[in-house]
Design a protein around this motif. Structure first.
Motif, PDB file in Angstrom:
ATOM      1  N   ARG A 103       0.847  -1.201   0.000  1.00  0.00           N
ATOM      2  CA  ARG A 103       0.000   0.000   0.000  1.00  0.00           C
ATOM      3  C   ARG A 103       0.879   1.245   0.000  1.00  0.00           C
ATOM      4  NH1 ARG A 103      -2.286   3.228   4.371  1.00  0.00           N
ATOM      5  NH2 ARG A 103      -4.288   4.161   3.756  1.00  0.00           N
ATOM      6  N   PHE A 104       0.719   2.100  -1.004  1.00  0.00           N
ATOM      7  CA  PHE A 104       1.395   3.390  -1.076  1.00  0.00           C
ATOM      8  C   PHE A 104       0.318   4.475  -1.026  1.00  0.00           C
ATOM      9  CE2 PHE A 104       5.588   2.475  -3.586  1.00  0.00           C
ATOM     10  CZ  PHE A 104       5.885   1.445  -2.728  1.00  0.00           C
ATOM     11  N   VAL A 105       0.523   5.463  -0.144  1.00  0.00           N
ATOM     12  CA  VAL A 105      -0.387   6.606  -0.075  1.00  0.00           C
ATOM     13  C   VAL A 105       0.444   7.877  -0.079  1.00  0.00           C
ATOM     14  CG1 VAL A 105      -2.176   7.803   1.228  1.00  0.00           C
ATOM     15  CG2 VAL A 105      -2.111   5.301   1.213  1.00  0.00           C
ATOM     16  N   SER A 106       0.267   8.705  -1.116  1.00  0.00           N
ATOM     17  CA  SER A 106       0.950   9.983  -1.220  1.00  0.00           C
ATOM     18  C   SER A 106      -0.083  11.096  -1.228  1.00  0.00           C
ATOM     19  CB  SER A 106       1.787  10.043  -2.499  1.00  0.00           C
ATOM     20  OG  SER A 106       2.310  11.346  -2.694  1.00  0.00           O
ATOM     21  N   ALA A 107       0.190  12.161  -0.480  1.00  0.00           N
ATOM     22  CA  ALA A 107      -0.732  13.294  -0.463  1.00  0.00           C
ATOM     23  C   ALA A 107      -0.683  14.064  -1.780  1.00  0.00           C
ATOM     24  CB  ALA A 107      -0.403  14.227   0.690  1.00  0.00           C
ATOM     25  N   THR A 108       0.452  13.958  -2.488  1.00  0.00           N
ATOM     26  CA  THR A 108       0.595  14.663  -3.769  1.00  0.00           C
ATOM     27  C   THR A 108       0.873  13.628  -4.862  1.00  0.00           C
ATOM     28  OG1 THR A 108       2.941  15.110  -3.286  1.00  0.00           O
ATOM     29  CG2 THR A 108       1.340  16.804  -2.674  1.00  0.00           C
ATOM     30  N   ASP A 109       2.102  13.612  -5.390  1.00  0.00           N
ATOM     31  CA  ASP A 109       2.430  12.694  -6.483  1.00  0.00           C
ATOM     32  C   ASP A 109       3.072  11.414  -5.977  1.00  0.00           C
ATOM     33  OD1 ASP A 109       1.533  14.453  -8.476  1.00  0.00           O
ATOM     34  OD2 ASP A 109       3.464  15.496  -8.515  1.00  0.00           O
ATOM     35  N   LEU A 110       3.018  10.383  -6.833  1.00  0.00           N
ATOM     36  CA  LEU A 110       3.651   9.104  -6.556  1.00  0.00           C
ATOM     37  C   LEU A 110       4.406   8.696  -7.816  1.00  0.00           C
ATOM     38  CD1 LEU A 110       1.803   6.020  -4.978  1.00  0.00           C
ATOM     39  CD2 LEU A 110       3.811   5.840  -6.424  1.00  0.00           C
ATOM     40  N   VAL A 111       5.730   8.570  -7.692  1.00  0.00           N
ATOM     41  CA  VAL A 111       6.575   8.218  -8.831  1.00  0.00           C
ATOM     42  C   VAL A 111       7.108   6.809  -8.634  1.00  0.00           C
ATOM     43  CG1 VAL A 111       8.597   8.824 -10.205  1.00  0.00           C
ATOM     44  CG2 VAL A 111       7.230  10.636  -9.141  1.00  0.00           C
ATOM     45  N   THR A 154      -2.297   5.241  -4.049  1.00  0.00           N
ATOM     46  CA  THR A 154      -3.109   6.451  -3.932  1.00  0.00           C
ATOM     47  C   THR A 154      -2.223   7.680  -4.037  1.00  0.00           C
ATOM     48  OG1 THR A 154      -4.724   5.341  -2.492  1.00  0.00           O
ATOM     49  CG2 THR A 154      -4.699   7.754  -2.460  1.00  0.00           C
ATOM     50  N   ALA A 155      -2.581   8.586  -4.928  1.00  0.00           N
ATOM     51  CA  ALA A 155      -1.964   9.911  -5.012  1.00  0.00           C
ATOM     52  C   ALA A 155      -3.108  10.911  -4.872  1.00  0.00           C
ATOM     53  CB  ALA A 155      -1.228  10.088  -6.330  1.00  0.00           C
ATOM     54  N   THR A 156      -3.355  11.328  -3.649  1.00  0.00           N
ATOM     55  CA  THR A 156      -4.596  12.021  -3.314  1.00  0.00           C
ATOM     56  C   THR A 156      -4.830  13.266  -4.164  1.00  0.00           C
ATOM     57  OG1 THR A 156      -4.408  11.198  -1.047  1.00  0.00           O
ATOM     58  CG2 THR A 156      -5.926  13.029  -1.434  1.00  0.00           C
ATOM     59  N   ALA A 157      -3.808  14.099  -4.307  1.00  0.00           N
ATOM     60  CA  ALA A 157      -3.992  15.354  -5.045  1.00  0.00           C
ATOM     61  C   ALA A 157      -3.069  15.444  -6.254  1.00  0.00           C
ATOM     62  CB  ALA A 157      -3.744  16.541  -4.117  1.00  0.00           C
ATOM     63  N   GLY A 158      -2.535  14.307  -6.688  1.00  0.00           N
ATOM     64  CA  GLY A 158      -1.559  14.349  -7.767  1.00  0.00           C
ATOM     65  C   GLY A 158      -1.720  13.193  -8.728  1.00  0.00           C
ATOM     66  N   SER A 159      -0.586  12.818  -9.349  1.00  0.00           N
ATOM     67  CA  SER A 159      -0.572  11.775 -10.363  1.00  0.00           C
ATOM     68  C   SER A 159       0.360  10.641  -9.962  1.00  0.00           C
ATOM     69  CB  SER A 159      -0.113  12.348 -11.705  1.00  0.00           C
ATOM     70  OG  SER A 159      -1.041  13.285 -12.200  1.00  0.00           O
ATOM     71  N   ILE A 160       0.128   9.486 -10.554  1.00  0.00           N
ATOM     72  CA  ILE A 160       0.986   8.314 -10.404  1.00  0.00           C
ATOM     73  C   ILE A 160       1.678   8.109 -11.736  1.00  0.00           C
ATOM     74  CG2 ILE A 160       1.069   5.843  -9.930  1.00  0.00           C
ATOM     75  CD1 ILE A 160      -1.565   6.231  -8.327  1.00  0.00           C
ATOM     76  N   THR A 161       3.008   8.222 -11.733  1.00  0.00           N
ATOM     77  CA  THR A 161       3.765   8.158 -12.978  1.00  0.00           C
ATOM     78  C   THR A 161       4.919   7.176 -12.855  1.00  0.00           C
ATOM     79  OG1 THR A 161       5.110  10.056 -12.281  1.00  0.00           O
ATOM     80  CG2 THR A 161       3.181  10.519 -13.661  1.00  0.00           C
ATOM     81  N   ASP A 162       5.559   6.909 -13.994  1.00  0.00           N
ATOM     82  CA  ASP A 162       6.664   5.962 -14.078  1.00  0.00           C
ATOM     83  C   ASP A 162       7.961   6.736 -14.280  1.00  0.00           C
ATOM     84  OD1 ASP A 162       8.341   3.823 -14.483  1.00  0.00           O
ATOM     85  OD2 ASP A 162       7.301   3.048 -16.241  1.00  0.00           O
ATOM     86  N   ALA A 163       8.988   6.425 -13.479  1.00  0.00           N
ATOM     87  CA  ALA A 163      10.255   7.147 -13.579  1.00  0.00           C
ATOM     88  C   ALA A 163      11.016   6.806 -14.851  1.00  0.00           C
ATOM     89  CB  ALA A 163      11.127   6.856 -12.361  1.00  0.00           C
ATOM     90  N   ASP A 164      10.783   5.618 -15.416  1.00  0.00           N
ATOM     91  CA  ASP A 164      11.487   5.251 -16.646  1.00  0.00           C
ATOM     92  C   ASP A 164      10.537   5.269 -17.838  1.00  0.00           C
ATOM     93  OD1 ASP A 164      10.264   2.575 -17.188  1.00  0.00           O
ATOM     94  OD2 ASP A 164      11.179   2.073 -15.262  1.00  0.00           O
ATOM     95  N   LEU A 193      -5.209  13.228 -10.051  1.00  0.00           N
ATOM     96  CA  LEU A 193      -5.109  13.715 -11.430  1.00  0.00           C
ATOM     97  C   LEU A 193      -5.063  12.540 -12.409  1.00  0.00           C
ATOM     98  CD1 LEU A 193      -2.620  16.705 -10.964  1.00  0.00           C
ATOM     99  CD2 LEU A 193      -5.094  16.790 -11.294  1.00  0.00           C
ATOM    100  N   GLY A 194      -3.912  11.872 -12.523  1.00  0.00           N
ATOM    101  CA  GLY A 194      -3.820  10.839 -13.530  1.00  0.00           C
ATOM    102  C   GLY A 194      -3.010   9.635 -13.095  1.00  0.00           C
ATOM    103  N   PHE A 195      -3.161   8.551 -13.860  1.00  0.00           N
ATOM    104  CA  PHE A 195      -2.412   7.305 -13.666  1.00  0.00           C
ATOM    105  C   PHE A 195      -1.707   7.007 -14.979  1.00  0.00           C
ATOM    106  CE2 PHE A 195      -2.335   2.593 -13.969  1.00  0.00           C
ATOM    107  CZ  PHE A 195      -1.503   2.327 -12.879  1.00  0.00           C
ATOM    108  N   GLY A 196      -0.351   7.135 -14.984  1.00  0.00           N
ATOM    109  CA  GLY A 196       0.384   7.034 -16.223  1.00  0.00           C
ATOM    110  C   GLY A 196       0.077   8.203 -17.133  1.00  0.00           C
ATOM    111  N   THR A 197       0.683   8.183 -18.324  1.00  0.00           N
ATOM    112  CA  THR A 197       0.408   9.209 -19.326  1.00  0.00           C
ATOM    113  C   THR A 197       0.211   8.531 -20.681  1.00  0.00           C
ATOM    114  OG1 THR A 197       2.737   9.556 -19.926  1.00  0.00           O
ATOM    115  CG2 THR A 197       1.863  10.868 -18.084  1.00  0.00           C
TER     116      THR A 197
END
Length: 400
Positions: free
Chosen positions: A243-251, A265-275, A293-297
């Motif tokens: 379980r990951f919970v971030s108040a903003t973004d999660l990379v 969970t990225a409460t007020a942000g996005s979940i993205t991939d570093a590579d 906001l979003g999950f991936g791009t």
């Protein structure tokens, strides 16, 4: 340097230091270690302000069949203490070869570095001469027997460095079912590994939680922070839910791997991939996503090897690429959150179904690269958001 040992079986003695302010001149080394088949002793420090500018090393190790002792550092009346001076910390409360380990519990109000600590003192002899005495450099915070827990709580930044005295790049290691809690008021930086054989692991930070090393256990893993980031080489491996919970973004950086479920969970942000190399980011049974906001791009999807997927996002959309077959269905996740006394609190991200963007015209793009895509629960895009469902591979079907 203070070393105590008593008892017919060679038990470690007790070190009890209490006062308003405590200052160690040079590197400090406190030992309550056992000999023979003795039990480790107890180290108790209660002081509101502790100055250990050249490092503080503590050990309460058992021997033979002996049990490990206990180490407690805190302020007077059980409040937090301040360990100041920029020094580093090393602590051990290990059992003997056949004995049981104690736990390691530390609370302090300032920044803390886990790294090397070496101690050299000048011992005054009865004739007034001086003899140099030293203890070799030690690294890491470790329990090695009987499920000893590790709890480190700081009022400032907490940094885990890769010490030089032990191989393997591990900074915190708990034996057996020993739980681990690392909690920082500020940033928590993992530059060395955190491991427990089968104990639950909780990492908390009010600032950024930066993973540059691995987290490994056969139990559950729970991360909570204002911002969570990971380098591409930082893997999280668990035997239960993650379980990951971030108040903003999660990379996401390395690979999250479990035979159970993952909840992000990225409460007020996005979940993205570093590579951007399309390597797999998550290997699990089920994946549950909530993004402000979003999950991936569209140009860099989150890459998975999972069976079941559910997600919520808004204007950033939901973009996933699955290596095998995928079902849009229902997923929940349950972890055991480690408390400051090493007890556990069960935390559940409840059952969520379907894939949806709920505002901002967020688009949805789901693709399978080597299997069928089954829509068992609804896929819904908000407003003018598009929905793209694709499958690839021989015999791959799209089932609505």
């Amino acid at each position: 340097s203070i070393s105590v040992g008593t008892g017919g079986m060679g038990d470690g003695g007790g070190i009890n230091i209490q006062g308003k302010n405590l200052s160690f001149q040079g590197a400090a080394d406190l030992q309550a270690n056992a000999t023979g088949d003795g039990n480790g002793g107890t180290i108790l420090i209660r002081a509101d302000n502790i100055l250990a500018g050249s490092g503080l090393s503590m050990s309460a190790n058992g021997s033979g069949f002996g049990f490990g002792g206990n180490i407690f550092v805190g302020g007077q009346s059980g409040a937090e203490s301040s360990i100041d001076g920029g020094g580093s910390l090393q602590a051990s409360a290990n059992g003997g070869q056949w004995g049981n380990g104690g736990g390691i519990f530390l609370v302090e109000t300032d920044a803390l570095l886990l790294s090397d600590v070496g101690v050299t003192v000048s011992r005054v002899n009865t004739d007034g001469t001086v003899t140099a005495a030293s203890h070799a450099v030690q690294s890491d915070v470790v329990t090695t027997a009987a499920n000893g827990a590790i709890v480190l709580v700081t009022g400032g930044n907490l940094t885990l460095a890769d010490g030089t005295s032990n191989a393997g790049g591990t900074a915190v290691s708990a034996h057996g079912t020993g739980a681990i809690l690392l909690a920082a008021t500020g940033a928590l930086a993992l530059d060395a590994h955190v491991t427990s054989a089968s104990g639950h692991i909780t990492l908390l930070a009010t600032g950024t939680l930066a993973l540059a090393a691995d987290v490994t256990t056969a139990a559950s893993v729970n991360l909570e922070a204002n911002l969570i980031t990971a380098t591409t080489g930082a893997d999280v491996t668990a035997g239960s839910d993650i379980r990951f919970v971030s108040a903003t973004d999660l990379v996401l950086g390395g690979v999250l791997t479990t035979p159970a479920n993952v909840s992000l969970t990225a409460t007020a942000g996005s979940i993205t991939d570093a590579d951007t190399d399309n390597t797999v980011d998550i290997v699990a049974s089920g994946l549950r996503v909530v993004a402000g906001l979003g999950f991936g791009t569209a140009s860099n999807r989150i890459d998975t090897t999972i069976a079941t997927f559910t997600a919520r996002a808004t204007s950033g959309g939901i973009h996933l690429s699955e290596t095998t077959a995928l079902t849009v269905g229902t997923v929940s996740a349950t972890v055991s959150r480690v408390n400051a006394d090493a007890t556990l609190t069960v935390v559940t991200d409840g059952a969520q179904s379907g894939v949806a963007t709920t505002s901002g015209d967020g688009a949805i793009a789901l693709a399978t690269l080597g299997g069928s895509l089954t829509i068992a629960t609804a896929v819904t895009a908000h407003g003018s958001g598009t929905v793209t469902l694709t499958t690839a591979g021989a015999g791959s079907d799209l089932s609505l």
